[in-house]
Design an enzyme around this catalytic site. Structure first.
Site, short mmCIF file in Angstrom:
data_model
loop_
_atom_site.label_atom_id
_atom_site.label_comp_id
_atom_site.label_asym_id
_atom_site.label_seq_id
_atom_site.Cartn_x
_atom_site.Cartn_y
_atom_site.Cartn_z
N GLU A 196 0.82 -1.21 0.00
CA GLU A 196 0.00 0.00 0.00
C GLU A 196 0.86 1.26 0.00
O GLU A 196 0.50 2.27 -0.62
CB GLU A 196 -0.94 0.00 1.21
CG GLU A 196 -2.03 -1.05 1.17
CD GLU A 196 -1.54 -2.47 1.53
OE1 GLU A 196 -2.30 -3.42 1.35
OE2 GLU A 196 -0.38 -2.60 2.00
N MET A 214 14.40 -5.42 2.06
CA MET A 214 13.13 -4.81 1.70
C MET A 214 13.38 -3.62 0.77
O MET A 214 14.41 -2.96 0.84
CB MET A 214 12.38 -4.34 2.95
CG MET A 214 12.09 -5.45 3.96
SD MET A 214 11.03 -6.77 3.31
CE MET A 214 9.50 -5.86 3.04
N ASN A 261 1.24 -7.57 -6.26
CA ASN A 261 1.33 -6.56 -7.31
C ASN A 261 2.05 -7.08 -8.56
O ASN A 261 3.24 -7.38 -8.52
CB ASN A 261 2.06 -5.33 -6.74
CG ASN A 261 2.17 -4.21 -7.74
OD1 ASN A 261 1.50 -4.19 -8.75
ND2 ASN A 261 3.04 -3.26 -7.44
#
Length: 421
Positions: free
Chosen positions: A59, A308, A334
């Site tokens: 998000e 990450m 995604n």
């Protein structure tokens, strides 16, 4: 219903805290900043801020172009970005540094929400994707804070979950100023939950407007040159427990025909990095990791991306991309990042989190669906051996990505209207 909801929230909060402590044993950031989860945080008061909430990494990535557009359009307003997970918070820091304030969203307890809103006093609240917290929504309405759900999506599973407390959710949605839905399907599902047609606008997916940094492309090219530009390379991104073994099975099949093939694997959750590394070592692959080795060596067969925020550069360095969470019933992740980089996209049977985007890729032949590890291996091998087909799929994926851009501009028009009102 609201009374029962609040009672349940108070009863479950101690259990949630225990879970956070347990997760903190693997990921230390869960042990710190816990006061923020009850609406307490250090630093200046942010009166008049623009507030964007993005629950976790996916998000936050989706919200990036919108946050940047808000900062450009309203440079004098403080920008606040809230998340729920440490990985989401870390991604905010990577993307925006000190240009935004970042705290955890408090639990949906009346006193915590009240304390949070009194400290921040936002001019506008933007909730990214699907986060319906009744007490938060009621409080925004009570304090006169316009509330926008941006990039709003609602899967069939989420619809059924929210339907169990339909009267409470309906009342919460009536507190929302506007809902910018990703698709007509999402808008229809929000109507089934109780949203009024006048509250809904189909604006598309913010993720189509995400920037593709030149630095990521350059890093991908440099890494590829270091590994050997002729090596066949594929990536399994955002994988979950239960599907990594399918990925390893697929890579075994690929290596039987292409012995120098390299697999890049990026587990979805940091707490599983070590487990995935241990699993792949136990299968006899020559393994390297991002944290220990930096980049794969010439003899590396499987490279674990235990970091990450670096997927773009690894997508750029790959020939083929498999997007995880789709071989198990997670609902997929995604698919736009590899599509933006003109990579053929492979997915499993479970893609309900991104139904329309995935279907568009499949319809335009920019993606391919596989059912299990065996099919995944066969499809990866086929694409790695067929440069022409690989290029055609990659160009088709990029065209789908380009054709859907423009969501940020539509959402910003709604933002401007809400702030003017």
């Amino acid at each position: 219903m609201r009374l029962l909801y609040n009672l349940a929230m108070y009863l479950f909060t101690p259990l949630v805290m225990v879970r956070l402590m347990a997760r903190g044993m693997r990921y230390g950031d869960y042990h710190v900043r816990w006061r923020e989860r009850f609406g307490r945080f250090p630093g200046p008061r942010l009166s008049g801020c623009l507030w964007v909430h993005a629950v976790s990494v996916g998000e936050v990535n989706a919200a990036e172009p919108l946050v940047k557009a808000l900062m450009e359009a309203y440079p004098r307003a403080p920008m606040l970005v809230t998340t729920v997970t440490p990985t989401g918070s870390e991604r905010v820091r990577q993307l925006f540094g000190n240009t935004v304030h970042s705290v955890y969203l408090p639990y949906d307890l009346p006193f915590a929400v009240k304390r949070f809103l009194r400290s921040t006093r936002p001019r506008l609240a933007v909730i990214v994707e699907t986060e319906i917290w009744p007490n938060l929504y009621f409080a925004c309405h009570r304090y006169g804070i316009p509330l926008l759900i941006a990039n709003a999506r609602l899967s069939e599973r989420s619809l059924k979950g929210y339907a169990r407390m339909s009267s409470l959710v309906r009342r919460a949605l009536r507190c929302v100023s506007h809902i910018a839905a990703q698709s007509r399907t999402d808008a229809a599902r929000y109507r089934l939950l109780g949203a009024e047609p006048s509250q809904l606008t189909v604006c598309g997916n913010l993720k189509f407007d995400m920037p593709v940094p030149d630095a990521a492309l350059e890093a991908g090219t440099a890494m590829r040159a270091a590994w050997g530009s002729g090596r066949p390379v594929w990536i399994a991104a955002s994988t979950h427990e239960g599907e990594e073994m399918c990925v390893f099975e697929a890579h075994t099949e690929v290596m039987r025909r292409l012995p120098d093939a390299l697999l890049l694997i990026a587990p979805r959750h940091p707490e599983r990095f070590k487990a995935v590394e241990s699993s792949v070592r136990s299968l006899g692959f020559n393994v390297a990791t991002r944290s220990a080795d930096g980049t794969p060596g010439p003899s590396t067969q499987c490279f674990v991306i235990d970091s990450m925020g670096e997927l773009l550069r690894f997508f750029a360095a790959s020939d083929v991309a498999f997007v995880g969470g789709s071989l198990v019933s997670i609902g997929g992740h995604n698919v736009l990042e590899p599509a933006a980089l003109s990579k053929p996209v492979l997915v499993g049977p479970y893609t309900y989190n991104f139904e329309e985007i995935t279907q568009a890729l499949l319809d335009e032949h920019g993606g391919q669906r596989v059912q299990d590890g065996s099919e995944l291996g066969a499809e990866v091998l086929s694409l790695l051996r067929d440069e022409t087909r690989r290029g055609q799929m990659g160009r088709a994926a990029r065209q789908v990505f380009e054709s859907e851009r423009g969501s940020v501009g539509k959402v910003m028009k709604l933002v401007d209207t809400l702030l003017q009102e």
